[in-house]
Design a protein around this motif. Structure first.
Motif, PDB file in Angstrom:
ATOM      1  N   ASN A 228       0.744  -0.985  -0.176  1.00  0.00           N
ATOM      2  CA  ASN A 228      -0.010   0.009  -0.090  1.00  0.00           C
ATOM      3  C   ASN A 228       1.068   1.225   0.096  1.00  0.00           C
ATOM      4  O   ASN A 228       1.258   1.627   1.145  1.00  0.00           O
TER       5      ASN A 228
ATOM      6  N   SER B 132       0.231   4.053  -1.253  1.00  0.00           N
ATOM      7  CA  SER B 132      -0.552   5.411  -1.111  1.00  0.00           C
ATOM      8  C   SER B 132      -0.700   5.608   0.468  1.00  0.00           C
ATOM      9  O   SER B 132      -0.741   6.942   0.744  1.00  0.00           O
ATOM     10  N   ALA B 133      -0.553   4.818   1.258  1.00  0.00           N
ATOM     11  CA  ALA B 133      -0.651   4.844   2.749  1.00  0.00           C
ATOM     12  C   ALA B 133       0.601   5.704   3.112  1.00  0.00           C
ATOM     13  O   ALA B 133       0.471   6.641   3.976  1.00  0.00           O
TER      14      ALA B 133
ATOM     15  N   GLY C 265      -0.079  -4.811   1.380  1.00  0.00           N
ATOM     16  CA  GLY C 265      -1.157  -4.052   0.642  1.00  0.00           C
ATOM     17  C   GLY C 265      -2.587  -5.034   0.818  1.00  0.00           C
ATOM     18  O   GLY C 265      -3.452  -4.531   0.229  1.00  0.00           O
TER      19      GLY C 265
END
Ligand SMILES: *[C@@H]1O[C@H](CO)[C@@H](O)[C@H](O)[C@H]1NC(C)=O
Ligand SMILES: *[C@@H]1O[C@H](CO)[C@@H](O)[C@H](O)[C@H]1NC(C)=O
Ligand SMILES: *[C@@H]1O[C@H](CO)[C@@H](O)[C@H](O)[C@H]1NC(C)=O
Ligand SMILES: *[C@@H]1O[C@H](CO)[C@@H](O)[C@H](O)[C@H]1NC(C)=O
Length: 542
Positions: A259, A261-262, A332
């Protein structure tokens, strides 16, 4: 019955760790008993700490098993990091190990792994068309055959295993949500091989065990990468910003795996903190792996904080990781905590760089603990941990690195004594338990089956039985033992001396469980041998 002459040949002094256990009386002679029903090591779900404390490992000297044959298959052009770990685990046996690899391993698609792999003395076999033809004709034999990527190349494994004879097949399953385990087991058990499933971590062993109803162990052989400059040796002055530079997110670029974007979100929302204090000089993210950059979704305004390093060759890749403060797994998908194995774990072990991990993560990857990772507390984001680390004194940072190195040593110790090496010894125990003299047997032995099965093409197993006590294994007390599993085998009826067909050796015991065959067995009568098993074991367990 007399005790055997020494059978140990000189070779490199090797040491393997084994756990000595008495065989349990309840084991019956079934196919499943060959390995599967015999559990001597912690299996699914056990943590590394219980591995080291619950079972006291003993040292066995296996130099006297010169004919042990090991085959390892990894036909895909990746998973070289797992292969390097196996190569490391089996280095005492390098001269009797064949590793089958993708023909392109030596080229650029091997990502520099060949530089590392080729240093071993193992015999590499490149799976070209011609080699496949040879294998089909020659039908090689191994005591132990390990499949590194069966869930990625089951069709190819199935074809190859039609031609490779073996006692025991160990399949390393990466993800327990692999939906063809039944077929995999059929393939592994083909040619009446024993079969074992293992995974690379405790949580995947637990879920694979429940998916298959079989015992599943985990084993994580780690190649201990040696960086040119080891940050463990760096002084305070040399460490921050010199030896250690930034944080790493590693692995194939894929938002399904990680992930990104986190972490971008955390950075964007606290941007000013990244440009003040220690962070100003020390904070940076290196994204390392292969794939298209657009999969990372990196916002333009964060570009100054992030470097994307694509397709670094094997050494460069782990060197860069080594020089990172920590590795962020950024899972993710929650299935990485239940069914899938995250590549960040192995990268962390190989490079010796701790992970940033929370307690939920540690519960799944339970070979790790709070001392060998940088703990992300329940109310923290990854960025909190990173900002804390850049302000942490060198000694504290390095203490965690040292723990990581120690954990690596422990998982490798487990790999050497664990499910992989255990497989054929489990078969030996099964053979001995077949003769119902269980409690005499003190466990692990040198084992080999090459001569017997290879030449006689039957289920005739040959073992060297070696007495081990608390201190060591006494190789001078080795006794050769044949276990005949196929009572219809022509050798038995032809009255030709089994011992001369196999190899001259004193102290041979030929065993069969079928009383009416005893008179026809060569050499000492099998009845005497059978009755004598007790004295064999007396010799070996006194
Ligand atoms: C293992 O046994 C061999 C002989 O079989 C011997 O030369 C060697 O020193 C032994 N190694 C250890 C560590 O005991
Ligand atoms: C297993 O999953 C793959 C996709 O992941 C699918 O193509 C295949 O048909 C499945 N096989 C079985 C036996 O369910
Ligand atoms: C990625 O992280 C963000 C922020 O923490 C979260 O909202 C999102 O659900 C995560 N995506 C996945 C696929 O877990
Ligand atoms: C090892 O076994 C041999 C043969 O049985 C015996 O003579 C010798 O004393 C044993 N050595 C040890 C250290 O137990």
């Amino acid at each position: 019955m007399t005790s055997a002459a020494p059978r140990c040949t000189l070779g490199p002094a090797l040491q393997l760790l084994f756990t000595l256990v008495l065989i349990s009386t309840g084991v019956h002679h079934t196919a499943a008993a060959y390995g599967a029903g015999l559990s001597f090591f912690t299996s699914a779900g056990a943590s590394a700490s219980s591995v080291t404390s619950a079972s006291a490992p003993k040292v066995a000297n296996l130099t006297g098993c010169p004919n042990l044959r090991i085959g390892i298959i990894n036909g895909v052009p990746y998973h070289y990091e797992v292969l390097a770990g196996l190569m490391h685990t089996f280095r005492p046996y390098a001269r009797r190990t064949d590793i089958y690899v993708n023909p392109y391993t030596r080229t650029s698609s091997g990502d520099g792994a060949w530089e590392v792999l080729r240093r071993s003395r193992v015999n590499y076999i490149f799976l070209t068309r011609n080699i496949l033809k040879n294998i089909a004709q020659q039908k090689p034999f191994y005591d132990l055959l390990i499949l590194v990527s069966p869930d990625y190349e089951l069709d190819a494994n199935e074809e190859l295993l039609r031609h490779i004879r073996r006692h025991m097949t160990v399949a390393i399953v990466h993800n327990s949500d692999f939906n063809e385990t039944e077929r995999l087991i059929r393939v592994a058990e083909g040619g009446s091989s024993g079969a074992r499933l293992v995974t690379l971590s405790p949580h995947t062993a637990t879920s694979l065990a429940s998916a298959t109803g079989r015992q599943v162990d985990w084993v994580l052989p780690v190649y201990p990468f040696k960086p040119k400059t080891n940050c463990l040796d760096a002084s305070e002055v040399d460490l921050l910003g010199m030896c250690l530079r930034g944080f790493a997110i590693q692995g194939k670029f894929s938002s399904l795996r990680r992930n990104y974007s986190a972490v971008w979100h955390q950075m964007s929302s606290r941007r000013e903190e990244l440009t003040t204090g220690y962070a100003k000089t020390l904070f940076h993210i290196n994204v390392m792996g292969k794939g298209q950059d657009d999969r990372l979704g990196l916002p333009d305004d964060l570009v100054p904080f992030v470097t994307v390093l694509r397709r670094l060759p094997f050494r460069g890749f782990y060197d860069h990781l080594h020089h990172s403060f920590a590795i962020l797994p950024m899972l993710g998908n929650r299935r990485y905590l239940t069914h899938k194995f995250s590549s960040s774990i192995l990268s962390s072990f190989i490079s010796g760089t701790p992970l940033v991990a929370n307690r939920e993560f540690l519960a799944s990857y339970s070979m790790l603990n709070e001392r060998c990772v940088y703990l992300q507390k329940d109310d923290e984001q990854e960025l909190d941990v990173m900002l804390r680390l850049v302000a942490t004194p060198a000694t504290e940072l390095l203490a965690v690195r040292r723990q990581m190195a120690e954990t690596r040593r422990r998982v490798n110790e487990r790999a050497a004594l664990g499910p992989i090496v255990r497989a054929p010894t489990g078969r030996l125990r099964a053979a001995v338990s077949y003769f119902k003299v269980p409690s005499l047997w003190h466990g692990p032995a040198c084992w080999e089956g090459y001569g017997a099965e290879d030449r006689l093409r039957a289920r005739v197993f040959e073992y060297n039985v070696v007495r081990c006590d608390d201190a060591a294994c006494n190789m001078t007390a080795a006794v050769k033992l044949f276990f005949i599993a196929n009572p219809r085998h022509p050798t038995i009826h032809s009255r030709s001396p089994l011992s001369s067909q196999v190899r001259p050796a004193s102290g041979i015991r030929v065993l069969s469980s079928t009383p009416k065959l005893w008179p026809s067995l060569a050499g000492e009568t099998a009845k005497a041998a059978h009755d004598g098993l007790k004295s064999v074991l007396d010799v070996t367990s006194k």
